[in-house]
Design a protein around this motif. Structure first.
Motif, PDB file in Angstrom:
ATOM      1  N   TYR A  31       0.887  -1.179   0.000  1.00 22.95           N
ATOM      2  CA  TYR A  31       0.000   0.000   0.000  1.00 22.95           C
ATOM      3  C   TYR A  31       0.917   1.219   0.000  1.00 22.95           C
ATOM      4  O   TYR A  31       2.138   1.089   0.176  1.00 22.95           O
ATOM      5  CB  TYR A  31      -1.004  -0.035   1.150  1.00 22.95           C
ATOM      6  N   GLY A  32       0.326   2.403  -0.249  1.00 23.64           N
ATOM      7  CA  GLY A  32       1.111   3.606  -0.519  1.00 23.64           C
ATOM      8  C   GLY A  32       2.288   3.830   0.424  1.00 23.64           C
ATOM      9  O   GLY A  32       3.426   4.018  -0.022  1.00 23.64           O
ATOM     10  N   TYR A  33       1.997   3.783   1.714  1.00 27.28           N
ATOM     11  CA  TYR A  33       3.028   4.140   2.674  1.00 27.28           C
ATOM     12  C   TYR A  33       4.182   3.143   2.667  1.00 27.28           C
ATOM     13  O   TYR A  33       5.357   3.529   2.675  1.00 27.28           O
ATOM     14  CB  TYR A  33       2.405   4.263   4.072  1.00 27.28           C
ATOM     15  N   ARG A  36       6.350   3.500  -0.426  1.00 26.04           N
ATOM     16  CA  ARG A  36       7.255   4.647  -0.348  1.00 26.04           C
ATOM     17  C   ARG A  36       8.467   4.320   0.513  1.00 26.04           C
ATOM     18  O   ARG A  36       9.599   4.651   0.174  1.00 26.04           O
ATOM     19  CB  ARG A  36       6.491   5.849   0.227  1.00 26.04           C
ATOM     20  N   TYR A  52       1.595   9.125  -4.790  1.00 20.75           N
ATOM     21  CA  TYR A  52       0.188   8.704  -4.794  1.00 20.75           C
ATOM     22  C   TYR A  52      -0.524   9.038  -6.109  1.00 20.75           C
ATOM     23  O   TYR A  52      -1.222   8.177  -6.666  1.00 20.75           O
ATOM     24  CB  TYR A  52      -0.553   9.280  -3.574  1.00 20.75           C
ATOM     25  N   PRO A  53      -0.343  10.244  -6.637  1.00 21.55           N
ATOM     26  CA  PRO A  53      -0.957  10.491  -7.963  1.00 21.55           C
ATOM     27  C   PRO A  53      -0.369   9.568  -9.035  1.00 21.55           C
ATOM     28  O   PRO A  53      -1.093   9.142  -9.946  1.00 21.55           O
ATOM     29  CB  PRO A  53      -0.605  11.948  -8.256  1.00 21.55           C
ATOM     30  N   LEU A  55       0.612   6.498  -8.648  1.00 23.65           N
ATOM     31  CA  LEU A  55      -0.040   5.186  -8.510  1.00 23.65           C
ATOM     32  C   LEU A  55      -1.413   5.185  -9.188  1.00 23.65           C
ATOM     33  O   LEU A  55      -1.768   4.246  -9.901  1.00 23.65           O
ATOM     34  CB  LEU A  55      -0.192   4.834  -7.024  1.00 23.65           C
ATOM     35  N   ARG A  56      -2.141   6.253  -8.976  1.00 21.53           N
ATOM     36  CA  ARG A  56      -3.490   6.322  -9.576  1.00 21.53           C
ATOM     37  C   ARG A  56      -3.405   6.380 -11.096  1.00 21.53           C
ATOM     38  O   ARG A  56      -4.226   5.802 -11.807  1.00 21.53           O
ATOM     39  CB  ARG A  56      -4.240   7.546  -9.051  1.00 21.53           C
ATOM     40  N   TRP A  68      -9.074  -2.432  -1.757  1.00 22.41           N
ATOM     41  CA  TRP A  68      -9.125  -1.968  -0.370  1.00 22.41           C
ATOM     42  C   TRP A  68      -9.211  -3.199   0.534  1.00 22.41           C
ATOM     43  O   TRP A  68     -10.042  -4.093   0.289  1.00 22.41           O
ATOM     44  CB  TRP A  68     -10.348  -1.090  -0.149  1.00 22.41           C
ATOM     45  N   ARG A  74      -7.246  -1.152   9.995  1.00 24.82           N
ATOM     46  CA  ARG A  74      -7.416   0.035   9.160  1.00 24.82           C
ATOM     47  C   ARG A  74      -7.544  -0.390   7.695  1.00 24.82           C
ATOM     48  O   ARG A  74      -6.856  -1.301   7.257  1.00 24.82           O
ATOM     49  CB  ARG A  74      -6.202   0.951   9.324  1.00 24.82           C
ATOM     50  N   ASN A  75      -8.419   0.296   6.996  1.00 24.16           N
ATOM     51  CA  ASN A  75      -8.602  -0.007   5.569  1.00 24.16           C
ATOM     52  C   ASN A  75      -7.465   0.592   4.763  1.00 24.16           C
ATOM     53  O   ASN A  75      -7.206   1.797   4.876  1.00 24.16           O
ATOM     54  CB  ASN A  75      -9.920   0.612   5.089  1.00 24.16           C
ATOM     55  N   LYS A  76      -6.831  -0.234   3.949  1.00 19.69           N
ATOM     56  CA  LYS A  76      -5.717   0.279   3.154  1.00 19.69           C
ATOM     57  C   LYS A  76      -5.875  -0.157   1.707  1.00 19.69           C
ATOM     58  O   LYS A  76      -6.422  -1.228   1.445  1.00 19.69           O
ATOM     59  CB  LYS A  76      -4.381  -0.240   3.708  1.00 19.69           C
ATOM     60  N   ARG A  77      -5.341   0.656   0.834  1.00 15.34           N
ATOM     61  CA  ARG A  77      -5.453   0.317  -0.592  1.00 15.34           C
ATOM     62  C   ARG A  77      -4.155  -0.351  -1.020  1.00 15.34           C
ATOM     63  O   ARG A  77      -3.106   0.304  -1.046  1.00 15.34           O
ATOM     64  CB  ARG A  77      -5.686   1.589  -1.395  1.00 15.34           C
ATOM     65  N   TYR A  79      -1.733  -2.151  -3.771  1.00 15.23           N
ATOM     66  CA  TYR A  79      -1.489  -2.149  -5.231  1.00 15.23           C
ATOM     67  C   TYR A  79      -0.564  -3.299  -5.595  1.00 15.23           C
ATOM     68  O   TYR A  79       0.321  -3.661  -4.825  1.00 15.23           O
ATOM     69  CB  TYR A  79      -0.766  -0.864  -5.639  1.00 15.23           C
TER      70      TYR A  79
ATOM     71  N   HIS B  25      -9.682   9.180   1.067  1.00 18.59           N
ATOM     72  CA  HIS B  25      -9.606   7.986   1.910  1.00 18.59           C
ATOM     73  C   HIS B  25      -8.177   7.435   1.891  1.00 18.59           C
ATOM     74  O   HIS B  25      -7.582   7.165   2.938  1.00 18.59           O
ATOM     75  CB  HIS B  25     -10.601   6.952   1.372  1.00 18.59           C
ATOM     76  N   GLU B  26      -7.636   7.293   0.710  1.00 18.42           N
ATOM     77  CA  GLU B  26      -6.292   6.739   0.568  1.00 18.42           C
ATOM     78  C   GLU B  26      -5.244   7.669   1.204  1.00 18.42           C
ATOM     79  O   GLU B  26      -4.354   7.230   1.922  1.00 18.42           O
ATOM     80  CB  GLU B  26      -5.976   6.525  -0.911  1.00 18.42           C
ATOM     81  N   GLU B  29      -5.407   7.435   4.965  1.00 14.71           N
ATOM     82  CA  GLU B  29      -4.820   6.194   5.480  1.00 14.71           C
ATOM     83  C   GLU B  29      -3.301   6.243   5.430  1.00 14.71           C
ATOM     84  O   GLU B  29      -2.627   5.785   6.350  1.00 14.71           O
ATOM     85  CB  GLU B  29      -5.329   4.990   4.666  1.00 14.71           C
ATOM     86  N   ASN B  30      -2.766   6.801   4.363  1.00 14.21           N
ATOM     87  CA  ASN B  30      -1.306   6.868   4.245  1.00 14.21           C
ATOM     88  C   ASN B  30      -0.702   7.799   5.291  1.00 14.21           C
ATOM     89  O   ASN B  30       0.324   7.492   5.886  1.00 14.21           O
ATOM     90  CB  ASN B  30      -0.915   7.337   2.839  1.00 14.21           C
ATOM     91  N   SER B  33      -0.903   6.027   8.642  1.00 15.67           N
ATOM     92  CA  SER B  33       0.122   4.977   8.754  1.00 15.67           C
ATOM     93  C   SER B  33       1.472   5.591   9.109  1.00 15.67           C
ATOM     94  O   SER B  33       2.218   5.068   9.931  1.00 15.67           O
ATOM     95  CB  SER B  33       0.267   4.224   7.427  1.00 15.67           C
ATOM     96  N   GLN B  34       1.746   6.717   8.472  1.00 14.76           N
ATOM     97  CA  GLN B  34       3.019   7.400   8.730  1.00 14.76           C
ATOM     98  C   GLN B  34       3.076   7.870  10.186  1.00 14.76           C
ATOM     99  O   GLN B  34       4.101   7.751  10.849  1.00 14.76           O
ATOM    100  CB  GLN B  34       3.118   8.597   7.779  1.00 14.76           C
ATOM    101  N   VAL B  64      -1.101  19.311  -3.952  1.00 16.18           N
ATOM    102  CA  VAL B  64      -1.454  17.886  -3.850  1.00 16.18           C
ATOM    103  C   VAL B  64      -2.637  17.572  -4.765  1.00 16.18           C
ATOM    104  O   VAL B  64      -2.605  16.628  -5.560  1.00 16.18           O
ATOM    105  CB  VAL B  64      -1.789  17.528  -2.378  1.00 16.18           C
ATOM    106  N   ARG B  67      -1.899  17.569  -8.532  1.00 20.97           N
ATOM    107  CA  ARG B  67      -1.181  16.402  -9.055  1.00 20.97           C
ATOM    108  C   ARG B  67      -2.129  15.247  -9.378  1.00 20.97           C
ATOM    109  O   ARG B  67      -1.765  14.341 -10.119  1.00 20.97           O
ATOM    110  CB  ARG B  67      -0.121  15.946  -8.046  1.00 20.97           C
ATOM    111  N   TYR B  68      -3.320  15.275  -8.793  1.00 18.67           N
ATOM    112  CA  TYR B  68      -4.293  14.229  -9.113  1.00 18.67           C
ATOM    113  C   TYR B  68      -5.102  14.581 -10.366  1.00 18.67           C
ATOM    114  O   TYR B  68      -5.881  13.771 -10.836  1.00 18.67           O
ATOM    115  CB  TYR B  68      -5.267  14.015  -7.949  1.00 18.67           C
TER     116      TYR B  68
END
Lengths: 128, 334
Positions: A31-33, A36, A52-53, A55-56, A68, A74-77, A79, B25-26, B29-30, B33-34, B64, B67-68
């Motif tokens: 997942y993203g974190y 990274r 993150y952008p 990845l999308r 997800w 915790r819900n995480k996405r 990839y 949401h994403e 969560e990130n 997590s950090q 931010v 960038r999306y």
């Protein structure tokens, strides 16, 4: 000015490599974190605002798939590479290796020329 | 976690509506997590300052969210050089045309001297609409280009490119712009003189006036200047000499020679102004001014005649070589 120029060129050089690095890491699920962190641990630090952008975008292009899922309450996405993404990744990797070996050849031939030039110059100075 | 919620709310404002919930949401969560990992490292909960630090690393909400966005540019690097060239050309041509229209407006007005400013002031205003239209067209082009079958980009051949132009035949655009401005200014000045002779004679206008020959040649001079203006405008749009344009330039020089010849033969160029009670009082002044005018006009006639002869001969030798370059080349050889 030189620092700015170097920074611009460095970013340009890194841009294409980043995609390759992300695709390579996502052969395993992340997942993203954690992605990274994994990239940073391998010396390819990337800021969140870029990752993150990216990845999308790669998912929208069909190179990644995501879902997800709950982890640590915790819900995480998460990839990972899609089948198509894996094929593209292999092709990109071949291309990158080819570029690398070409660059190595160019650099080594450049060094040879420099060395030959230095020897010739040394001989000339010795004669005079 | 109020800071995080405020941050997510700010990012939401700039995100595309459809993807807002998913992205936030994403992102949330990130960031969490950090923060969790940082807390695990420190063995305590994060202070507000430490939370702020983690959030700040993600960047300003506008950056931010941007960038999306699907597209990070309106005109891409592939199209930009063509856009830039079109914009420069479009602005130059529009300004030149608007300037010519302003001059024509002054020429046809009954009171030219008072029409100069109202006619010239709106000229720069043409920049904004031209910029907007060209930019708008290119933005649309960038957007639709992937769906269009742009054959001219793929189906082209070096054979279809314009014929080779000699480097020496290229006319710098700055020269053409300078010519347009100078000739335009001359036309405005010349057209204003009949109603405002002080523009020529200064305070002497109360005593000295132009002889009738100038009135006879007023419109031929204007016509000659307008023709020069048109030629400079064409050179601006297509900046290289052609055989036709070189001939037109020779014809204009010949016309200037004829006008100068008529002027020299006139014999009198200034007279005592109307309303002077005792004209004889100023006869010596008028004689001096006429003498100076004669020498000045004679010099101009000789120089124009020599230029005409030289350029005419060179043109017969090599019709493609432009007049100014022929002179430079000949001087270098000598």
């Amino acid at each position: 000015m030189n620092d700015d120029l170097f920074e611009n060129l460095r970013l340009e050089l890194r841009r294409g490599c980043l995609i390759l690095a992300v695709l390579a890491q996502l052969r395993a699920e992340h997942y993203g974190y954690t992605l990274r962190k994994a990239l940073a641990d391998d010396g390819m630090a990337i800021d969140e605002g870029t990752l993150y952008p990216l990845l999308r975008r790669l998912e929208a292009q069909g190179l990644l798939v995501s879902e997800w899922r709950e982890q640590d309450k915790r819900n995480k996405r998460f990839y990972h590479l899609s089948a198509g993404g894996a094929q593209i990744f292999e092709r990109l990797l071949r291309e990158w290796r080819s570029i690398n070996s070409s660059l190595d050849r160019i650099l080594s031939s450049g060094e040879e020329i420099r060395e030959t030039g230095a020897v010739a110059l040394g001989a000339e100075n010795g004669n005079s | 976690m109020e800071l995080l919620e405020r941050y997510l709310q700010a990012v939401r404002t700039f995100l595309p509506r459809k993807a807002q919930d998913d992205i936030l949401h994403e992102l949330s969560e990130n960031i969490l997590s950090q923060m969790d990992e940082r807390e695990a490292e420190l063995g305590r909960r994060l202070t507000e300052a430490e939370q702020e630090q983690v959030i700040k690393q993600h960047g300003h909400p506008i950056v931010v969210a941007a960038r999306y966005g699907r597209r990070q540019y309106l005109i891409g690097p592939g199209l930009f050089p063509i856009y830039w060239l079109t914009l420069k050309l479009g602005l130059l041509i529009a300004l030149a045309l608007r300037f010519i229209i302003a001059i024509v407006t002054v020429l046809v007005s009954a009171d030219p001297i008072h029409q100069i400013l109202p006619a010239l002031l709106p000229v720069p205003a043409v920049i904004v609409p031209v910029f907007a239209w060209i930019t708008g067209v290119f933005i649309a082009f960038e957007y639709f280009a992937p769906r269009m079958n742009l054959r001219f980009i793929t189906d082209w051949s070096p054979r279809s490119l314009p014929a080779l132009v000699k480097r020496s035949a290229i006319i710098p655009r700055a020269d053409s712009v300078a010519q347009i401005i100078m000739i335009g200014a001359f036309i405005l000045w010349w057209q204003s003189i009949p109603t405002a002779p002080y523009l020529l004679f200064g305070p002497g206008a109360a005593v000295v006036a132009l002889a009738p020959v100038w009135a006879q040649l007023h419109w031929p001079i204007i016509l000659l200047a307008v023709a020069g203006l048109v030629l400079a405008s064409v050179n601006l749009a297509s900046p290289h000499w052609t055989v036709t344009r070189t001939r037109i330039r020779l014809a204009l020089r010949a016309a200037a020679f004829v006008i100068l010849l008529i002027l020299v033969r006139a014999g009198t160029w200034v007279v005592v102004a109307d309303g002077i009670r005792d004209p004889a009082q100023f006869s010596s002044v008028i004689a001096i001014v006429n003498q100076i005018s004669f020498y000045g006009l004679l010099c101009a006639l000789v120089i124009t005649g020599l230029q005409l002869a030289w350029e005419g001969v060179q043109h017969l030798r090599d019709p493609l070589a432009p007049p100014a370059v022929q002179c430079r080349q000949a001087l270098r050889k000598s």
